[in-house]
Design a protein around this motif. Structure first.
Motif, PDB file in Angstrom:
ATOM      1  N   GLN A 287     -10.497  -1.916 -10.179  1.00 20.05           N
ATOM      2  CA  GLN A 287      -9.707  -0.595  -9.689  1.00 20.05           C
ATOM      3  C   GLN A 287     -10.273   0.616 -10.634  1.00 20.05           C
ATOM      4  O   GLN A 287     -10.433   1.552  -9.924  1.00 20.05           O
ATOM      5  N   ASP A 288     -10.682   0.275 -11.630  1.00 21.14           N
ATOM      6  CA  ASP A 288     -11.671   1.500 -12.476  1.00 21.14           C
ATOM      7  C   ASP A 288     -12.746   1.992 -11.574  1.00 21.14           C
ATOM      8  O   ASP A 288     -13.047   3.006 -11.556  1.00 21.14           O
ATOM      9  N   VAL A 289     -13.655   0.612 -11.118  1.00 24.57           N
ATOM     10  CA  VAL A 289     -14.840   0.954 -10.403  1.00 24.57           C
ATOM     11  C   VAL A 289     -14.309   2.095  -9.152  1.00 24.57           C
ATOM     12  O   VAL A 289     -14.909   2.956  -8.673  1.00 24.57           O
ATOM     13  N   ALA A 290     -13.446   1.636  -8.345  1.00 20.12           N
ATOM     14  CA  ALA A 290     -12.959   2.482  -7.296  1.00 20.12           C
ATOM     15  C   ALA A 290     -12.595   3.643  -7.630  1.00 20.12           C
ATOM     16  O   ALA A 290     -13.022   4.875  -6.743  1.00 20.12           O
ATOM     17  N   ARG A 291     -11.581   3.930  -8.885  1.00 20.66           N
ATOM     18  CA  ARG A 291     -11.390   5.505  -8.922  1.00 20.66           C
ATOM     19  C   ARG A 291     -12.758   6.198  -9.277  1.00 20.66           C
ATOM     20  O   ARG A 291     -12.662   7.438  -9.158  1.00 20.66           O
ATOM     21  N   ALA A 292     -13.575   5.440  -9.963  1.00 20.47           N
ATOM     22  CA  ALA A 292     -14.787   6.171 -10.619  1.00 20.47           C
ATOM     23  C   ALA A 292     -15.710   6.486  -9.627  1.00 20.47           C
ATOM     24  O   ALA A 292     -16.572   7.587  -9.741  1.00 20.47           O
ATOM     25  N   LEU A 293     -15.862   6.147  -8.192  1.00 21.69           N
ATOM     26  CA  LEU A 293     -16.905   6.232  -7.522  1.00 21.69           C
ATOM     27  C   LEU A 293     -17.150   7.493  -6.928  1.00 21.69           C
ATOM     28  O   LEU A 293     -18.366   8.201  -6.855  1.00 21.69           O
ATOM     29  N   PRO A 294     -16.027   8.347  -6.612  1.00 19.16           N
ATOM     30  CA  PRO A 294     -16.304   9.780  -6.177  1.00 19.16           C
ATOM     31  C   PRO A 294     -16.936  10.584  -7.099  1.00 19.16           C
ATOM     32  O   PRO A 294     -17.823  11.028  -7.228  1.00 19.16           O
ATOM     33  N   ARG A 295     -16.475  10.126  -8.434  1.00 17.68           N
ATOM     34  CA  ARG A 295     -17.133  11.151  -9.512  1.00 17.68           C
ATOM     35  C   ARG A 295     -18.502  10.621  -9.971  1.00 17.68           C
ATOM     36  O   ARG A 295     -19.501  11.627 -10.306  1.00 17.68           O
ATOM     37  N   ILE A 312     -22.601   3.295 -12.369  1.00 15.67           N
ATOM     38  CA  ILE A 312     -21.240   2.748 -12.564  1.00 15.67           C
ATOM     39  C   ILE A 312     -21.239   2.509 -14.196  1.00 15.67           C
ATOM     40  O   ILE A 312     -20.370   3.132 -14.918  1.00 15.67           O
ATOM     41  N   PRO A 313     -21.812   1.414 -14.387  1.00 13.30           N
ATOM     42  CA  PRO A 313     -21.754   0.995 -15.889  1.00 13.30           C
ATOM     43  C   PRO A 313     -21.999   2.067 -16.949  1.00 13.30           C
ATOM     44  O   PRO A 313     -21.454   2.340 -17.954  1.00 13.30           O
ATOM     45  N   THR A 314     -23.331   2.963 -16.227  1.00 11.03           N
ATOM     46  CA  THR A 314     -23.563   4.055 -17.374  1.00 11.03           C
ATOM     47  C   THR A 314     -22.596   5.203 -17.502  1.00 11.03           C
ATOM     48  O   THR A 314     -22.294   5.491 -18.690  1.00 11.03           O
ATOM     49  N   GLY A 449     -25.792  -7.632 -15.268  1.00 15.74           N
ATOM     50  CA  GLY A 449     -25.242  -8.408 -16.376  1.00 15.74           C
ATOM     51  C   GLY A 449     -23.646  -7.858 -16.759  1.00 15.74           C
ATOM     52  O   GLY A 449     -23.111  -8.383 -17.431  1.00 15.74           O
ATOM     53  N   SER A 450     -23.417  -6.723 -16.351  1.00 15.99           N
ATOM     54  CA  SER A 450     -22.013  -5.834 -16.871  1.00 15.99           C
ATOM     55  C   SER A 450     -21.072  -6.378 -15.801  1.00 15.99           C
ATOM     56  O   SER A 450     -19.936  -6.249 -16.110  1.00 15.99           O
ATOM     57  N   GLY A 451     -21.354  -7.110 -14.773  1.00 12.13           N
ATOM     58  CA  GLY A 451     -20.527  -7.342 -13.766  1.00 12.13           C
ATOM     59  C   GLY A 451     -19.958  -6.550 -12.727  1.00 12.13           C
ATOM     60  O   GLY A 451     -19.241  -6.657 -11.950  1.00 12.13           O
ATOM     61  N   THR A 452     -20.830  -5.375 -12.651  1.00 14.48           N
ATOM     62  CA  THR A 452     -20.713  -4.273 -11.933  1.00 14.48           C
ATOM     63  C   THR A 452     -20.595  -4.612 -10.302  1.00 14.48           C
ATOM     64  O   THR A 452     -19.912  -4.281  -9.538  1.00 14.48           O
ATOM     65  N   VAL A 453     -21.697  -5.563  -9.984  1.00 13.44           N
ATOM     66  CA  VAL A 453     -21.743  -5.882  -8.507  1.00 13.44           C
ATOM     67  C   VAL A 453     -20.658  -6.720  -8.119  1.00 13.44           C
ATOM     68  O   VAL A 453     -20.126  -6.433  -7.108  1.00 13.44           O
ATOM     69  N   ASP A 454     -19.819  -7.481  -9.003  1.00 11.62           N
ATOM     70  CA  ASP A 454     -18.902  -8.119  -8.397  1.00 11.62           C
ATOM     71  C   ASP A 454     -17.628  -7.265  -8.473  1.00 11.62           C
ATOM     72  O   ASP A 454     -16.700  -7.393  -7.267  1.00 11.62           O
TER      73      ASP A 454
END
Length: 507
Positions: A287-295, A312-314, A449-454
């Motif tokens: 959910q954090d990733v979805a909210r962060a995508l536009p930014r 994204i992890p950056t 490694g950070s799990g971003t892809v999943d």
């Protein structure tokens, strides 16, 4: 670390102010607009104060010259001693740029050591330049009969400008003399020449690594370090910790992010414990990733799938770090210098081709990984530093034969018919610095490694309102849509972005 705008022969202070406000995230400490009496120039600057925080405000004016700069000049103290300390009026490292220019040397810019982009103006001309590999961004455009310069593309968005393009890395533009290349990446060595002392080569590399990290920690504020738990960031963090403790300072602050239970969090925690850093962790969700995508897409100024994934992890790491420090070290550049990408394995039987590819890829970093690091950290008003891209370290690394960077060897250096080891010479140089299982562990991408892809798979499915896997084409379409929704001139931004081709070859 800052952002700036310069208008030449345009003469619109309101326009300069509007442009700098669009990139004010690069410098939240102060925003200023200045002119040079008698010259057709307006400069605007957004400052993140790192060196000379008390008196280093920009634009800097010295008699008839005006300067705006972004980045850090790490040898500014040496330059002060050479040029005469009494000639300087501030503690800012950026003032060294102006003083060197005024000294009149024909190759004055080559004496600057650091990461930088700047524009300086006299009453008659503009001079704009960029560091050797383009760590710091610099764009230029035409506005009628005049010119505009800015640190990010978004400063030009929606404006009646033409021919927006980047000043190339290692280049200087002068309205009087045109564009010239002041730095060229040295060609990489290939085969191991007879008689080469490999152990001496390894020792020299280690010494230069140590010097690079110490140099890139120069600041009047505390500098932390990203720590993914991978080899490159762990090397930087371990050396930085030694610098801090050797100077009698508190332990280094390190920062790691990932999904709960991700490999990066566990690996970074182990490294932090080994080196004794003050470690901070951040956990994000789908959910954090979805909210962060536009930014992410807006600030990245790219819709490239691989760049967005790694950005994204950056972003989450930058947010975490900014709660504690204003600047961080990163491990960017090690893969390009020492053959750390998976596609490099295709060159294991041809060291000459590998050396040529490494040299080529160093020249593309400015609009691939370096763009990601700069834009995303600056979106959070955080300065990122890349000690692997220190100029002396580049020279030494390029002189190391490619056959020592990617080779079939055992960890103890004995020849083997086993797996190919990437970054072999770098690993050998740090065997005493980190645990053996980390030194010889295979590389994993930051986003993996950070799990971003999943997390991203789940987030994209939510964005698209679908169940099941999201194809790469669908993913790319989401990023392009997000970019187009946030820019008045999205095609201009998309045209300027670099991309990763098949097998992650940067182009």
């Amino acid at each position: 670390m800052c952002g700036f705008v310069c208008l030449w022969n345009v003469g619109d202070e309101d326009l300069a102010d509007r442009m700098i406000r669009r990139i004010a995230h690069r410098g939240p400490d102060a925003v200023a607009v200045a002119t040079l009496p008698g010259a057709p120039v307006v400069m605007a600057h957004a400052r993140l104060s790192i060196i000379g925080p008390e008196d280093g405000a920009q634009p800097i004016q010295v008699t008839d010259d005006l300067l705006v700069a972004n980045g850090e000049i790490y040898n500014h103290q040496d330059l002060r001693a050479i040029l005469g300390p009494s000639t300087f009026t501030t503690a800012s490292d950026s003032e060294a740029i102006l003083r060197l220019f005024r000294s009149g040397g024909s190759r004055w810019i080559s004496r600057l050591d650091g990461m930088f982009a700047f524009v300086l103006a006299t009453r008659e001309r503009i001079v704009a330049a960029r560091d050797p590999l383009g760590i710091k961004p610099l764009y230029t455009a035409r506005i009628g009969d005049g010119m505009a310069f800015a640190s990010e593309l978004k400063a030009f968005d929606g404006l009646p400008v033409d021919s927006v393009e980047a000043i190339p890395p290692g280049s200087l533009y002068d309205t009087r003399d045109g564009l010239r290349r002041w730095y060229r990446t040295p060609q990489g060595a290939a085969e191991v020449e007879p008689g080469l002392d490999v152990e001496a080569t390894v020792r020299e590399l280690r010494l230069v690594l140590e010097e690079a990290v110490a140099t890139w920690m120069v600041a009047d504020v505390e500098v932390g370090s990203f720590l993914s738990g991978g080899l490159d960031s762990s090397i930087v963090a371990a050396l930085a910790q030694r610098v801090r403790l050797g100077a009698g300072r508190s332990p280094l602050k390190t920062f790691a992010v990932g999904l709960e239970g991700s490999a990066d969090l566990a690996a970074a925690r182990a490294v932090a414990q080994h080196i004794g850093s003050e470690h901070h962790e951040g956990v994000f969700t789908a959910q954090d990733v979805a909210r962060a995508l536009p930014r992410v897409v807006y600030h990245l100024e790219s819709a490239d799938v691989d760049l967005v994934r790694s950005a994204i992890p950056t972003l989450f790491a930058a947010r975490l770090a900014r709660e504690h420090v204003k600047a961080v070290l990163t491990g960017e550049g090690a893969d390009e210098l020492f053959a750390g990408y998976a596609y490099h394995h295709d060159y294991v039987e041809d060291p000459r081709a590998l050396a040529d590819e490494l040299t080529r890829s160093l020249g593309t970093m400015h609009h691939i990984n370096l763009q990601r690091v700069d834009r995303i950290t600056m979106a959070e008003s955080l300065e990122a530093r890349t000690p692997f891209l220190d100029r002396d370290l580049i020279d030494v690394a390029q002189s190391v034969p490619a056959a020592l960077k990617l080779c079939r060897t055992d960890p103890d250096g004995a020849e083997s018919t086993g797996e190919t080891t990437e970054k072999w010479v770098l690993r050998k140089a740090v065997t005493d610095l980190l645990p053996p299982d980390l030194v010889w562990r295979k590389k994993a991408q930051f986003d993996e490694g950070s799990g971003t892809v999943d997390a991203l798979s789940t987030a994209l499915a939510e964005v698209l309102g679908v169940t099941g896997p999201v194809s790469r084409d669908q993913e790319a379409a989401v990023y392009e849509r997000l970019l187009r929704e946030q820019y008045a001139d999205p095609d201009r931004v998309l045209a300027a972005a670099g991309t990763w081709a098949a097998q992650r070859v940067p182009v």
